[in-house]
Design a protein around this motif. Structure first.
Motif, mmCIF file in Angstrom:
data_model
loop_
_atom_site.group_PDB
_atom_site.id
_atom_site.type_symbol
_atom_site.label_atom_id
_atom_site.label_comp_id
_atom_site.label_asym_id
_atom_site.label_seq_id
_atom_site.Cartn_x
_atom_site.Cartn_y
_atom_site.Cartn_z
ATOM 1 N N TRP A 1 -4.843 -9.967 -1.776
ATOM 2 C CA TRP A 1 -4.793 -8.664 -1.129
ATOM 3 C C TRP A 1 -4.801 -8.766 0.387
ATOM 4 N N ARG B 1 -1.844 -6.950 2.615
ATOM 5 C CA ARG B 1 -2.104 -5.971 3.673
ATOM 6 C C ARG B 1 -1.580 -6.414 5.040
ATOM 7 N N ALA C 1 0.820 -1.212 0.000
ATOM 8 C CA ALA C 1 0.000 0.000 0.000
ATOM 9 C C ALA C 1 0.856 1.265 0.000
ATOM 10 N N SER D 1 4.957 -8.661 0.465
ATOM 11 C CA SER D 1 3.685 -7.959 0.326
ATOM 12 C C SER D 1 3.375 -7.631 -1.132
#
Length: 442
Positions: A392, A396, A349, A383
């Motif tokens: 996903w 995360r 992210a 990740s």
């Protein structure tokens, strides 16, 4: 486009970790390495012993692949050198048939774009494959298409300049053939170059300290050797680090050893001495700082490194203007606020760019921040690989425990934790961990 590979730039520890995680998930990456061996940049500081033990220097997916083929993990509490990291870990990993099939050596990536889409074009952009331009060691150019790209090329090959202003000092570019950058092995092949000379070491991080201690050892054999430590600031206490409070004992010992050497008068201190100009003076070099000057035979610049974005010119990036990392990551790694051990966990992210399916991971992801650790890069690789494979939830679920450094928590002005990821130590030079515990830094 799904049948196209995921291209990984760089076959260092982080690039190979990304490949291992993708292979475990059934993807077939292609790893593009400019050098002729894996870990080519690591070998350039191969004489340096790392702060972090083996326990933190091996990626989990890489370990699973290796142990499946009978590999034995080195003693977890042992501190490897850069050369040992390559010989005992990266090379055996690259020699596995599955990994060997996805690594291309002698293939330097010089540019990345989208097929028939320059940076300005929106229409069909996200369905167009990436196009990577390769310069092969045979001299031939080639193109490769990929459906995603992971840039793990690092920043070791682009050292920061001697000049104190962020740009080369006046005269530095012309004279750079007479200036050493990085962490030269002054006790081995470079011995003849520095023995018996007056040598200035510029920089205040662990790499500089490691080089200074090696030069003092060199002086044991060559008493005419003179050692000068040129510093931009003059707060010596901050340079010594966390000492016994450092959770990486080898790193703490490094600061205590240089403190003892300074207090014993074993080296000359030039501080504050921000360098603005360098000139030839016969066979010597003159370093200038305002109205002061320093005359030496050799200069070693240990001021860290910075990322090279030239190959990414046609991609849409959101880069922090100061840190030169992904913008979302910048406040988490800013050395004005964080040390290696206080950087919060982060993953896909925070590394995400406007250019879909493109990520910068590893030391290059930290831009100019000197706080990178090897374990940090491994978690980034895990990740990002999970995200590119559509998992996903795993992407995360970022988890990372970093040891506190005891140094440089909020004051970057002292430059005290420069190059945390790759830093040297003592008679066993220790430092350079771009690649260290919680990550290749400490």
């Amino acid at each position: 486009m799904k049948q196209l590979p995921i291209a990984i730039i760089g076959a260092g520890p982080i690039g190979l970790a990304a490949a291992a995680h993708l292979l475990e998930r059934g993807e077939m990456p292609v790893v593009l390495e400019a050098g002729q061996t894996v870990g080519a940049s690591v070998l350039e500081w191969g004489h340096v012993r790392m702060f972090s033990p083996w326990e933190f220097n091996v990626d989990a997916a890489c370990r699973r692949l290796l142990e499946h083929e009978g590999w034995l993990m080195p003693p977890p509490d042992e501190l490897p050198t850069g050369a040992e990291l390559v010989r005992r870990y990266l090379q055996p990993l690259a020699d596995l048939p599955l990994m060997r099939s996805v690594i291309r050596r002698g293939a330097r990536v010089t540019a990345i774009s989208r097929k028939q889409r320059d940076k300005l074009k929106d229409a069909g952009r996200w369905t167009a494959p990436f196009l990577l331009r390769l310069q092969l060691d045979t001299g031939r150019e080639e193109q490769l298409e990929a459906h995603a790209v992971i840039d793990a090329s690092g920043s070791w090959q682009q050292p920061n300049p001697l000049g104190a202003d962020g740009i080369p000092a006046l005269g530095e570019t012309r004279l750079n053939g007479r200036i050493a950058y990085g962490i030269p092995d002054v006790l081995d092949e470079a011995r003849k170059r520095f023995a018996g000379k007056r040598v200035a070491v510029v920089g205040s991080g662990h790499s500089a300290i490691n080089t200074l201690l090696d030069l003092l050892r060199l002086r044991d054999d060559s008493p005419a050797t003179e050692v000068v430590w040129a510093l931009r600031g003059d707060n010596m206490q901050k340079l010594y680090g966390g000492g016994t409070d450092d959770q990486l004992p080898a790193r703490g010992q490094l600061g205590m050893r240089i403190k003892a050497a300074v207090e014993a008068g074993a080296l000359e201190i030039a501080a504050p001495f921000p360098i603005t100009r360098v000139e030839e003076a016969g066979e010597q070099l003159q370093l200038f700082s305002d109205n002061e000057r320093l005359r030496v035979d050799e200069v070693i610049v240990c001021t860290g490194a910075r990322p090279d974005f030239s190959l990414l010119r046609e991609l849409r990036l959101d880069i922090d203007p100061a840190v030169e990392s992904a913008r979302a990551l910048a406040s988490m790694i800013d050395p004005n606020l964080h040390s290696c051990g206080s950087v919060p966990p982060h993953g896909e992210a925070e590394l995400r760019q406007p250019e879909r399916d493109f990520y910068i991971i590893g030391m290059k992801s930290y831009g100019r921040a000197p706080t990178f650790l090897l374990a940090t890069g491994y978690e980034q690789a895990r990740s990002v690989a999970a995200a590119l494979c559509g998992d996903w939830a795993a992407a995360r679920d970022v988890q990372l425990h970093l040891p506190e450094t005891g140094v440089c928590i909020t004051d970057y002005a002292s430059d005290c934790c420069a190059e945390a990821a790759l830093l040297p130590l003592d008679a066993i030079p220790i430092a350079l961990d771009e690649i260290a515990v919680a990550a290749p830094c400490c």
